[in-house]
Design a protein around this motif. Structure first.
Motif, PDB file in Angstrom:
ATOM      1  N   ASP A   1      22.695  43.609  43.350  1.00 49.18           N
ATOM      2  CA  ASP A   1      23.150  44.104  44.645  1.00 49.18           C
ATOM      3  C   ASP A   1      23.838  45.452  44.433  1.00 49.18           C
ATOM      4  N   TYR A   2      23.032  46.483  44.224  1.00 51.73           N
ATOM      5  CA  TYR A   2      23.590  47.778  43.861  1.00 51.73           C
ATOM      6  C   TYR A   2      24.314  48.454  45.023  1.00 51.73           C
ATOM      7  N   LEU A   3      23.973  48.117  46.266  1.00 52.18           N
ATOM      8  CA  LEU A   3      24.659  48.715  47.415  1.00 52.18           C
ATOM      9  C   LEU A   3      26.135  48.323  47.420  1.00 52.18           C
ATOM     10  N   THR A   4      26.405  47.064  47.063  1.00 51.91           N
ATOM     11  CA  THR A   4      27.793  46.615  46.980  1.00 51.91           C
ATOM     12  C   THR A   4      28.544  47.360  45.890  1.00 51.91           C
ATOM     13  N   LEU A   5      27.881  47.633  44.774  1.00 54.42           N
ATOM     14  CA  LEU A   5      28.528  48.353  43.679  1.00 54.42           C
ATOM     15  C   LEU A   5      28.889  49.774  44.093  1.00 54.42           C
ATOM     16  N   PHE A   6      28.024  50.434  44.833  1.00 56.85           N
ATOM     17  CA  PHE A   6      28.356  51.764  45.335  1.00 56.85           C
ATOM     18  C   PHE A   6      29.544  51.701  46.284  1.00 56.85           C
ATOM     19  N   LYS A   7      29.554  50.725  47.172  1.00 63.23           N
ATOM     20  CA  LYS A   7      30.623  50.629  48.167  1.00 63.23           C
ATOM     21  C   LYS A   7      31.972  50.337  47.521  1.00 63.23           C
ATOM     22  N   LYS A   8      31.969  49.651  46.374  1.00 62.97           N
ATOM     23  CA  LYS A   8      33.226  49.383  45.664  1.00 62.97           C
ATOM     24  C   LYS A   8      33.891  50.679  45.211  1.00 62.97           C
ATOM     25  N   ASN A   9      33.098  51.737  45.055  1.00 58.72           N
ATOM     26  CA  ASN A   9      33.644  53.044  44.671  1.00 58.72           C
ATOM     27  C   ASN A   9      33.828  53.952  45.884  1.00 58.72           C
ATOM     28  N   ASP A  10      33.955  53.328  47.065  1.00 57.00           N
ATOM     29  CA  ASP A  10      34.148  54.064  48.323  1.00 57.00           C
ATOM     30  C   ASP A  10      32.997  55.009  48.635  1.00 57.00           C
ATOM     31  N   ILE A  11      31.811  54.671  48.154  1.00 59.24           N
ATOM     32  CA  ILE A  11      30.625  55.458  48.462  1.00 59.24           C
ATOM     33  C   ILE A  11      29.880  54.746  49.581  1.00 59.24           C
ATOM     34  N   ASN A  12      30.094  55.196  50.798  1.00 54.80           N
ATOM     35  CA  ASN A  12      29.497  54.570  51.955  1.00 54.80           C
ATOM     36  C   ASN A  12      28.294  55.379  52.438  1.00 54.80           C
ATOM     37  N   PHE A  13      27.573  54.835  53.372  1.00 50.88           N
ATOM     38  CA  PHE A  13      26.400  55.532  53.897  1.00 50.88           C
ATOM     39  C   PHE A  13      26.820  56.572  54.929  1.00 50.88           C
ATOM     40  N   MET A  14      26.157  57.696  54.893  1.00 51.73           N
ATOM     41  CA  MET A  14      26.457  58.771  55.832  1.00 51.73           C
ATOM     42  C   MET A  14      25.544  58.684  57.047  1.00 51.73           C
ATOM     43  N   ASP A  15      26.130  58.973  58.221  1.00 53.85           N
ATOM     44  CA  ASP A  15      25.298  59.046  59.410  1.00 53.85           C
ATOM     45  C   ASP A  15      24.802  60.491  59.572  1.00 53.85           C
ATOM     46  N   ASP A  16      24.076  60.746  60.649  1.00 57.29           N
ATOM     47  CA  ASP A  16      23.472  62.067  60.836  1.00 57.29           C
ATOM     48  C   ASP A  16      24.517  63.171  60.935  1.00 57.29           C
ATOM     49  N   SER A  17      25.637  62.885  61.577  1.00 58.03           N
ATOM     50  CA  SER A  17      26.675  63.915  61.710  1.00 58.03           C
ATOM     51  C   SER A  17      27.318  64.224  60.358  1.00 58.03           C
ATOM     52  N   ASP A  18      27.474  63.203  59.512  1.00 57.19           N
ATOM     53  CA  ASP A  18      28.010  63.421  58.163  1.00 57.19           C
ATOM     54  C   ASP A  18      27.077  64.325  57.367  1.00 57.19           C
ATOM     55  N   LEU A  19      25.784  63.993  57.390  1.00 57.39           N
ATOM     56  CA  LEU A  19      24.808  64.796  56.651  1.00 57.39           C
ATOM     57  C   LEU A  19      24.771  66.228  57.168  1.00 57.39           C
ATOM     58  N   LYS A  20      24.850  66.379  58.482  1.00 62.09           N
ATOM     59  CA  LYS A  20      24.827  67.721  59.065  1.00 62.09           C
ATOM     60  C   LYS A  20      26.025  68.541  58.608  1.00 62.09           C
ATOM     61  N   SER A  21      27.169  67.881  58.434  1.00 58.61           N
ATOM     62  CA  SER A  21      28.372  68.600  58.003  1.00 58.61           C
ATOM     63  C   SER A  21      28.228  69.160  56.590  1.00 58.61           C
ATOM     64  N   LEU A  22      27.308  68.583  55.805  1.00 54.63           N
ATOM     65  CA  LEU A  22      27.089  69.082  54.449  1.00 54.63           C
ATOM     66  C   LEU A  22      26.332  70.402  54.434  1.00 54.63           C
ATOM     67  N   MET A  23      25.720  70.743  55.563  1.00 52.87           N
ATOM     68  CA  MET A  23      24.945  71.986  55.630  1.00 52.87           C
ATOM     69  C   MET A  23      25.845  73.160  55.994  1.00 52.87           C
ATOM     70  N   ASN A  24      26.948  73.261  55.288  1.00 50.24           N
ATOM     71  CA  ASN A  24      27.897  74.364  55.436  1.00 50.24           C
ATOM     72  C   ASN A  24      28.258  74.887  54.057  1.00 50.24           C
ATOM     73  N   SER A  25      28.528  76.173  53.991  1.00 50.60           N
ATOM     74  CA  SER A  25      28.912  76.766  52.713  1.00 50.60           C
ATOM     75  C   SER A  25      30.205  76.142  52.215  1.00 50.60           C
ATOM     76  N   ILE A  26      30.192  75.712  50.966  1.00 49.85           N
ATOM     77  CA  ILE A  26      31.385  75.110  50.370  1.00 49.85           C
ATOM     78  C   ILE A  26      32.508  76.128  50.245  1.00 49.85           C
ATOM     79  N   THR A  27      32.167  77.348  49.875  1.00 50.72           N
ATOM     80  CA  THR A  27      33.177  78.372  49.596  1.00 50.72           C
ATOM     81  C   THR A  27      33.534  79.224  50.809  1.00 50.72           C
TER      82      THR A  27
END
Length: 285
Positions: A77-103
């Protein structure tokens, strides 16, 4: 493209695969091992990050290590293992927010800095027989200021930028090219010790030793011996025309694609290498 050739080693297969890619079909190429586990959104997350920031030429990521998944990867159950490290699934708005310059987009990303520091304590360390296992301070501003004032008391002291996504937990970025510059050129270090061979520590190029160690692994002598850096993803034009895996690199009797050397070559060609602290893979060992 599906390619199976038992006469090629892993590095040769990777170079062959990259050579087959049509640049008109994709802007990015990434590596991942078939016997490890990928976060279900890994491809989408890295695509949005690279597509949103032209300053990032190359990126690798943090990964978890798990002993059971190699033998039981279908049922685990690898999804549970990811979630234990606070790695949750991103929705469309989360993914869209990544399309910004980091710097260049302070509304999404906060710029801060970390300090990595090391002081020799034992005779073995002074004789170059032990690794430099760093302590790292990123969070407490008052402590960082106090520590920075004492930087001359340490044998190695490195300051480097770290970027934090303001809304997504664990989504942090380090400019690895800057980190290498600060450690190697800033301290005039040509070589560092690294346990890449069975016969103990060896002098290796500082840029390679820093890349192979990994900033997250500075604090862990076992992790620092790892030979790959989070399955790299880069712009296709760089992979196609300039960078190749070392087909003669050998670890414990096995010729394989070695990400640390590949990543270092990208840095040496003058490209911006970044690392994200987001766990996008699970290394089965």
């Amino acid at each position: 493209i599906y390619h199976h050739n038992d006469t090629m080693n892993a590095a040769e297969n990777r170079n062959f695969g990259i050579a087959q890619i049509n640049e008109s079909r994709t802007d990015y190429v990434g590596m991942f091992d078939i016997d490890d586990i990928m976060h279900p959104q890994r491809t989408g997350i890295l695509y949005h990050v690279l597509n949103g920031d032209s300053d990032i030429d190359f990126i690798f990521h943090s990964f978890m290590m798990h002993k059971g998944c190699k033998d039981d990867e279908i049922d685990i159950d690898y999804l549970t293992l990811f979630k234990k490290n606070d790695i949750n699934f991103m929705d469309d708005s989360d993914l869209k927010s990544l399309m910004n310059s980091i710097t260049k987009n302070p509304e999404i990303y906060q710029k801060d800095y970390c300090l990595a520091y090391y002081k020799m304590k034992s005779k073995q360390e002074r004789q170059g027989k032990k690794l430099h296992i760093f302590k790292i301070l990123c969070e407490n501003e008052d402590q960082k200021k106090s520590l920075y004032a004492l930087k001359d008391k340490y044998d190695e002291f490195i300051k480097f930028d770290r970027y934090y996504h303001k809304y997504l937990n664990q989504m942090t970025f380090i400019n690895y090219s800057q980190l290498i510059e600060q450690r190697c050129n800033g301290q005039n270090m040509e070589f560092v010790k690294h346990p890449i061979h069975k016969n103990g520590l060896n002098d290796v190029d500082c840029s390679y030793g820093t890349m192979a160690g990994g900033i997250e692994a500075f604090r862990n002598e076992q992790a620092i011996t790892r030979h790959h850096n989070g399955w790299p993803t880069l712009r296709t034009n760089i992979a196609k025309h300039e960078i190749k895996y070392d087909e003669n690199w050998n670890l414990h009797g096995s010729y394989r694609g070695q990400d640390s050397g590949f990543n270092t070559e990208v840095y040496k060609h003058g490209y911006n290498v970044y690392q994200t602290g987001y766990y996008l893979g699970m290394y089965c060992h």
